[in-house]
Design an enzyme around this catalytic site. Structure first.
Site, PDB file in Angstrom:
ATOM      1  CG  HIS A   1       5.345  -5.652  -4.698  1.00 14.31           C
ATOM      2  ND1 HIS A   1       4.157  -5.228  -3.959  1.00 14.31           N
ATOM      3  CD2 HIS A   1       6.135  -4.467  -4.434  1.00 14.31           C
ATOM      4  CE1 HIS A   1       4.175  -4.214  -3.448  1.00 14.31           C
ATOM      5  NE2 HIS A   1       5.452  -3.697  -3.569  1.00 14.31           N
TER       6      HIS A   1
ATOM      7  N   GLY B   1       0.830  -1.006   0.031  1.00 15.76           N
ATOM      8  CA  GLY B   1       0.100  -0.086  -0.060  1.00 15.76           C
ATOM      9  C   GLY B   1       0.975   1.391   0.182  1.00 15.76           C
TER      10      GLY B   1
ATOM     11  CE  LYS C   1     -12.772  -8.349 -19.689  1.00 18.62           C
ATOM     12  NZ  LYS C   1     -13.686  -7.449 -19.652  1.00 18.62           N
TER      13      LYS C   1
ATOM     14  CG  ASP D   1     -16.810  -8.528 -18.322  1.00 17.95           C
ATOM     15  OD1 ASP D   1     -16.045  -9.608 -18.383  1.00 17.95           O
ATOM     16  OD2 ASP D   1     -16.270  -7.408 -18.106  1.00 17.95           O
TER      17      ASP D   1
ATOM     18  CB  CYS E   1       5.418  -4.064   0.182  1.00 18.07           C
ATOM     19  SG  CYS E   1       6.078  -2.240  -0.235  1.00 18.07           S
ATOM     20  CE1 TYR E   2       1.317   0.994   5.871  1.00 15.20           C
ATOM     21  CE2 TYR E   2      -0.117  -0.911   5.867  1.00 15.20           C
ATOM     22  CZ  TYR E   2       0.054   0.723   6.284  1.00 15.20           C
ATOM     23  OH  TYR E   2      -0.514   0.999   7.277  1.00 15.20           O
TER      24      TYR E   2
ATOM     25  CD  GLU F   1       2.318  -8.273  -5.324  1.00 17.11           C
ATOM     26  OE1 GLU F   1       3.163  -8.924  -4.624  1.00 17.11           O
ATOM     27  OE2 GLU F   1       2.061  -7.177  -4.910  1.00 17.11           O
TER      28      GLU F   1
END
Ligand code: XMP
Length: 521
Positions: free
Chosen positions: A174, A56, A377, A232, A87-88, A176
């Site tokens: 990170h 964050g 998605k 969608d 991280c944060y 991710e």
């Protein structure tokens, strides 16, 4: 969509990290749910298989820093739940557990080399030196008592730690982010080796459950769908059709005059071919053009378009109601990142641009059905594929609600719309021909409000410039400009200046998001 499996709870501290982590976790086959830090409660630990504290943009020591109820994290740790701070989250855990965090001498942004200094299961299968993605200014200066430092970089002395005797880890980098070479391996190690979870999340297997839920909820009456042929809304409507049959479902395709060539008709035909009985095409192009006259501010354009859209939809719904009887439900193709978590927008771009389709007609007083609200998605595409929807729908690039109006910078006119519409055909045709369309998140031309000098034939020309935007992205929260082959770009440019009247120059946009957005407006 919890099912019986244990879920990975990802705590959101702002920014875009939480959804990225959750997506990654799901890609690895584990169900992840995002929870706002301010709504994290003991109840979230029920059924949890692991807890991840995301990154964050804040400093843990600053006044008003996002602080979850730390008793929940304590309880998680004490009960032996696997906890990972990123991280944060890494800094928050360090501080909470008695370590020290301070502002670093300098920031560490982008690629860094991580050196693993201790043997630990979380780095299993990864080399001693590896490339990781960093984005921080604060550093953990002193690790919490009872912890072991696992890795460092030249800037972060404590780039990874583990609380000895517990299943608690902190990572400054990170995992991710794709730029972290072994990010997926590290996350998988955390989930499989540390949390001892078994991968079992396969969204396409949930079709039966989604359909059952819709059927349980449905109490009769007609169902309205604002349809576009996009993946969608089409998938959402299709699931509702599986649940309650085609008869009560009315799809309304509004031709805003801001769509690509032939798109409204294509959408109607495609939806009919999927077995939808009532597909109503409403031509409202003139109304939209009228509302856009003299408007050149992007947000004003969006507001004007949204207003006309609601008006047209409302009018059509009233007309249909007179003909077919009462409407009770509205189906929307809302997906997970569009959802509002604990009062804050889930997708950071929602706060930057107003996407009108997220707040569709409360005015119609219809009960909203959002069958895809739990999915990302790529998961929607997996479901769509499993349902056998046509490739043209499944692979279709996202197209913004305000359509070509946000791809004409400045005031929108009929002539300018025709220019981008024609250029769009060329861009899409050439990318398909080169086999690149499916590899891109989006690709489109934008008409700039700029005229420049050129030479056509032997004569001087003074005409518009078009910018081509093509990006790769996983979720539109961040995007990189696509490194398209020169020859493809050349073909696109040459066709546009030759075939599109009023254009004599084509530019290629080489900015990433951030700082640029994907669309120009
Ligand atoms: P930006 O331009 O914010 O776009 O980077 C992120 C993604 O959202 C799409 N987009 C919209 N979609 N209504 C929509 O339905 C809108 O008003 C809108 N504006 C942007 C954009 O195409 C990209 O995929």
């Amino acid at each position: 969509m919890r099912g019986t499996r244990r879920e990975v709870v990802v705590v959101d501290f702002g920014g875009q990290y939480a959804h990225l982590i959750a997506r990654r976790v799901r890609e690895l086959g584990f169900y992840a749910r995002v929870v706002g830090y301010d709504s994290l409660s003991l109840r979230d630990l029920e059924g949890a298989g692991a807890l991840i504290l995301s990154g964050g943009p804040h400093s843990v020591y600053e006044e008003g820093a996002p602080m979850p109820d730390t008793r929940v994290i304590r309880r998680a740790i004490d009960s032996g739940l696997a906890v990972l701070g990123i991280c944060y989250g890494h800094q928050l855990l360090s501080r909470m557990l008695g370590g020290e965090v301070r502002r670093g001498e300098k920031g560490e942004y982008g690629s860094s080399t991580l050196e693993v200094v201790a043997d630990d299961v979380i780095f299993r299968g990864t080399p001693r030196l590896q490339r990781v993605w960093m984005s921080h200014r604060d550093v953990v200066e002193r690790a919490p008592p009872g912890s072991r430092v696992l890795a460092r970089t030249s800037v972060s002395r404590i780039a990874a730690f583990r609380l000895v005797g517990a299943r608690v880890y902190g990572l400054q980098f990170h995992p991710e982010v794709r730029h972290t070479e072994y990010g997926s391996t590290i996350l998988r190690n955390f989930l499989v080796e540390v949390a001892e979870l078994e991968p079992s999340w396969r969204p396409e297997e949930l079709v039966g459950e989604i359909v059952r839920r819709i059927r349980d909820r449905y109490r009769g009456g007609n169902v309205l769908v604002a349809a576009s042929g996009g993946v969608d809304s089409t998938t959402a409507a299709y699931l509702v059709k599986m649940a309650i049959g085609a008869e009560p479902i009315h799809l309304v395709v509004i031709d805003t005059g801001l769509l690509r060539r032939g798109e409204a008709g294509w959408a109607q035909r495609t939806l009919k071919s999927l077995g939808f009985k009532h597909v109503h095409l409403v031509d409202a192009a003139e109304e939209f053009l009228d509302a856009l006259r003299g408007v050149d501010d992007p947000e004003e354009k969006r507001r004007a378009i949204a207003e006309v859209y609601f008006r047209v939809l409302e009018r059509e719904a009233e007309r249909l109601e007179r003909e077919y009887g009462e409407f009770r439900y509205l189906v929307q193709g809302t997906i997970y990142p569009d959802r509002i978590e604990s009062g804050r927008a889930g997708r950071s771009s929602d706060r930057i641009k107003s996407h009108h389709n997220v707040t569709l007609p409360e005015r119609l007083r219809l009960e909203v059905i959002e069958p895809l609200a739990d999915f990302y998605k790529d998961e929607v595409r997996r479901i769509a594929r499993a349902l056998g929807l046509p490739g043209e729908v499944v692979e279709r690039h996202p197209f913004p609600g305000p359509g070509l109006a946000v791809r004409v910078v400045g005031e929108v006119t009929r002539e300018k719309l025709e220019i981008v519409r024609r250029a769009t055909e060329i861009v899409e045709e050439e990318l398909r021909r080169a086999g690149l369309y499916g590899q891109l998140w989006q690709a489109f031309p934008v008409l700039l409000p700029v005229k420049t000098t050129g030479v056509k034939g032997d004569a001087r020309s003074y005409e518009y410039a078009i910018a081509i935007r093509a990006v790769v992205s996983e979720d539109a929260m961040t995007a990189e400009f696509a490194k398209l082959p020169w020859d493809v770009l050349e073909r696109i440019a040459s066709r546009i200046v030759n075939e599109v009247e009023g254009v004599n120059r084509v530019l290629y946009d080489v900015t990433n998001k951030p700082p640029a957005t994907i669309e120009f407006e």
